[in-house]
Design an enzyme around this catalytic site. Sequence first.
Site, PDB file in Angstrom:
ATOM      1  N   LEU A 218       0.820  -1.214   0.000  1.00  0.00           N
ATOM      2  CA  LEU A 218       0.000   0.000   0.000  1.00  0.00           C
ATOM      3  C   LEU A 218       0.849   1.257   0.000  1.00  0.00           C
ATOM      4  O   LEU A 218       0.423   2.304  -0.468  1.00  0.00           O
ATOM      5  CB  LEU A 218      -0.926   0.016   1.225  1.00  0.00           C
ATOM      6  CG  LEU A 218      -1.985  -1.081   1.299  1.00  0.00           C
ATOM      7  CD1 LEU A 218      -2.734  -1.000   2.619  1.00  0.00           C
ATOM      8  CD2 LEU A 218      -2.967  -0.959   0.142  1.00  0.00           C
TER       9      LEU A 218
ATOM     10  N   ALA B 265       9.086   6.064   6.318  1.00  0.00           N
ATOM     11  CA  ALA B 265      10.447   6.109   6.816  1.00  0.00           C
ATOM     12  C   ALA B 265      10.745   4.930   7.724  1.00  0.00           C
ATOM     13  O   ALA B 265      11.895   4.511   7.858  1.00  0.00           O
ATOM     14  CB  ALA B 265      10.677   7.421   7.563  1.00  0.00           C
ATOM     15  N   SER B 266       9.714   4.374   8.359  1.00  0.00           N
ATOM     16  CA  SER B 266       9.953   3.320   9.342  1.00  0.00           C
ATOM     17  C   SER B 266       9.589   1.926   8.854  1.00  0.00           C
ATOM     18  O   SER B 266       9.804   0.954   9.559  1.00  0.00           O
ATOM     19  CB  SER B 266       9.169   3.614  10.627  1.00  0.00           C
ATOM     20  OG  SER B 266       7.799   3.718  10.336  1.00  0.00           O
ATOM     21  N   GLY B 267       9.009   1.819   7.652  1.00  0.00           N
ATOM     22  CA  GLY B 267       8.658   0.500   7.178  1.00  0.00           C
ATOM     23  C   GLY B 267       7.725   0.533   5.988  1.00  0.00           C
ATOM     24  O   GLY B 267       7.410   1.600   5.451  1.00  0.00           O
TER      25      GLY B 267
ATOM     26  N   VAL C 212       3.980  -0.786   4.274  1.00  0.00           N
ATOM     27  CA  VAL C 212       2.616  -1.155   4.651  1.00  0.00           C
ATOM     28  C   VAL C 212       2.021  -2.041   3.563  1.00  0.00           C
ATOM     29  O   VAL C 212       2.124  -1.731   2.372  1.00  0.00           O
ATOM     30  CB  VAL C 212       1.742   0.099   4.859  1.00  0.00           C
ATOM     31  CG1 VAL C 212       0.328  -0.309   5.291  1.00  0.00           C
ATOM     32  CG2 VAL C 212       2.361   1.024   5.896  1.00  0.00           C
TER      33      VAL C 212
ATOM     34  N   ASP D 208       6.577  12.948  12.410  1.00  0.00           N
ATOM     35  CA  ASP D 208       6.530  12.795  10.951  1.00  0.00           C
ATOM     36  C   ASP D 208       5.156  13.165  10.395  1.00  0.00           C
ATOM     37  O   ASP D 208       4.546  12.414   9.637  1.00  0.00           O
ATOM     38  CB  ASP D 208       6.897  11.359  10.559  1.00  0.00           C
ATOM     39  CG  ASP D 208       7.386  11.259   9.115  1.00  0.00           C
ATOM     40  OD1 ASP D 208       7.759  12.298   8.540  1.00  0.00           O
ATOM     41  OD2 ASP D 208       7.398  10.149   8.558  1.00  0.00           O
TER      42      ASP D 208
END
Length: 775
Positions: free
Chosen positions: A496, A500-502, A504, A614
Amino acid sequence: MSILTILFLLLISTAAEAQRRSSNITLGSSITPTSNSSWLSPSGVFAFGFFPQHVNGYAVGIFLPDKTVVWTANRDTSPTIPNDTISLVLSPEGQLILRRRQGQDVDVINPSTAIASASMLDNGNFVLYDSNTRIIWQSFNHPTDTLLPGQRLLHKEQLFSSASETDHGIGIFRLKMQDDGNLVQYPFNVPDAAPYAYYATGTNGAGSNVSLNLDSDGLLYLLNGSLPLKNICDGGFPTQGYVNLMKLDVGGIFRIYSFSVGDLNLTRRWSSTYDLCHPKGFCGVNSFCILIDNVPECQCLPGFVSAHSGNNTAGCSRTFSMQGCPIVDGGLNYEMKTIENTEWEDNSYESLKMMISEKECSKACLDDCSCKAAFFKDGECTKQRLPLRFGRGSLRNSNMALVRVSTAIVPDMGGDSDHERIIKKEWRSHYLIAGIVLMFIGVLALSISLIITHKKRKDYKKISKDDGANFAEGISLQVFTFEHLFEATNGFKDELGRGASGTVFKGVLHNGQKMVAVKRLEKEFAQGEIEFQTELKTIGKMYHRNLVRLLGYCFDGDNKLLVFEYMSNGSLADILFNQEIHPNWEERMHIARDISRGVLYLHQECEMQIIHCDIKPQNILMGENWCAKISDFGLAKLLKQDQTNTYTEIRGTKGYVAPEWYQKQAITVKADVYSFGVMLLEIICCRKCVDYSRSEDEAILEEWVYDCYATGKIRSLVGDETVEGKKVERMVKIGIWCVQYDPSLRPTMKKVLLMLEGTVEIPIPPNPTSFLSSI
């Protein structure tokens, strides 16, 4: 002084004293959710205090003995009180607050002057007084979804329906007393414009002095100043032993009810309409409302299924993927399905007025790759894009809705010759054998699947502490195994988006009934077990209509995954930077207020103060009815209860990161205010904060905006869009205050929300970079 004058003054004095009759609530008074749960009016007909909300929760408001709620506190944020609330207190300092076992107290009502006492009056009005016994706040001036006798709805004021019968937060319908004197009903999140209205008194032009009034006998009427303008309901209902009230119901219809004090019975007396499908938006997108045995039901368009079972407003989504037009590899094609006698919002991009037939209208849509549906009526064909909104059946309307759906192409087996019949017979024989083989394989596969599923369920119930099963005690998060989420996301194939952190991924749980978004945290962002536990415990307890809800998690070695509610309408960035579909001014301002409420919740109303770190359009997801929700807490920084700032490495996205990150200063919640300010300027201008395709003067948004503000060129920020200059200037001033380089100059999010709502004045902002010249 004459005897009549004396008697008249005595009568007024007696009436005023009767209205003031109440159990006087003094400083230090308190009530609890489970015992001594309300402050009663003298007659006991009205109560102010705790009432049931959701299944096991509570909210605060005013209600009748049968728990019919007539006023609700904190609807704009979250009416459901925190689970650790122990009491509602009128504190010695003059504040009406919810006191909690841990964390900050929560304001219930926060007038500008300290409270000295309070009263629950017999007319249903809850009143706060100062030390001179002057009224400083009263519920009659802040209606939610109900009008009581003697209460008025003044110009620009609105009633909002509740979200459901058990959730008294803001729902999807509103009744507004407009500036032009017209009383109009709209869906919640649309502009005040005629195409969106579904009820109006037709009194436009009467002016801004018109008010909606309710008398004790149920007479509902409009006054222009002190002069009668129009009766809406003639009333005449019994008053002795009854309380008559007007309520905007969950379904979007406003009604007059009579509450019998004797037998605690609520009787419906009058309705603004008796067509339960009449309110626009009763059903979500791509669905329409029909009456079955006078019960409204939402039906999906052909080729669509309900996005959320049991939730009408969730709308419907396609059962197939639009992979091409008009023919798709693999033998798929499209056809048009017809729904007769329905009404919809007309959002057409092309109209064919050639007195064509329904068949020709269908062909015109099929030949146009952009056309997903068409409306046909009286020889006119209008092409539509999805989603379709405000659908309802209407026997008085001959409009046809034509919807594009996919269909499989069946191979043609030829004519009737002997040779062909032999071939067909052979084909049938092959099909029969293939069918038996497939049936056997299917039974075998089903058996194996059941065995594996049974084993996985047993394994799932036996997740050890090392797998994270007991990791976040005290919160209602579901624990998943990595294998479970691997299957739910089809091997993490349907991406999707990336943050910055992963990354989805789209997932499906509960036998395909529930769509979810699964975020797989990158290893460099997957912090240690203790910190991960802390964040889960905090984020799992958060509940706010403007935050994406965390549903569960997985902690399996290096695999750290978070499961969130699925948002079908994408991100704010998807619509904001698309010039063809971006929302209009009023919709954008509503989105900005939604986001500010979510950030305010993180900053002031959580158990632990949270700096999101963020805030940007890509992390704002759009729910139904364009409700904006903040997502992606992967970079969030949690502050302890006694902590106001932190030092940490730079987090966030270039262009939205506050200057103090680069200057290695202490980071406070003002860092989020800066990011919100940048995003607010983007929402105003419908462009990205950094765009080097523009001229040098316009490339950096905040610099260009301030230059336009300082030189009086505000209108250039919104291009050709029709918006009042004062409205644009007001929003621009808020944005400039938020992006001040000096964090101390930036307002708090509470102040930002008040400015966005227009309740406080906005001073002239300085140049955001003026702070640098003084260093």
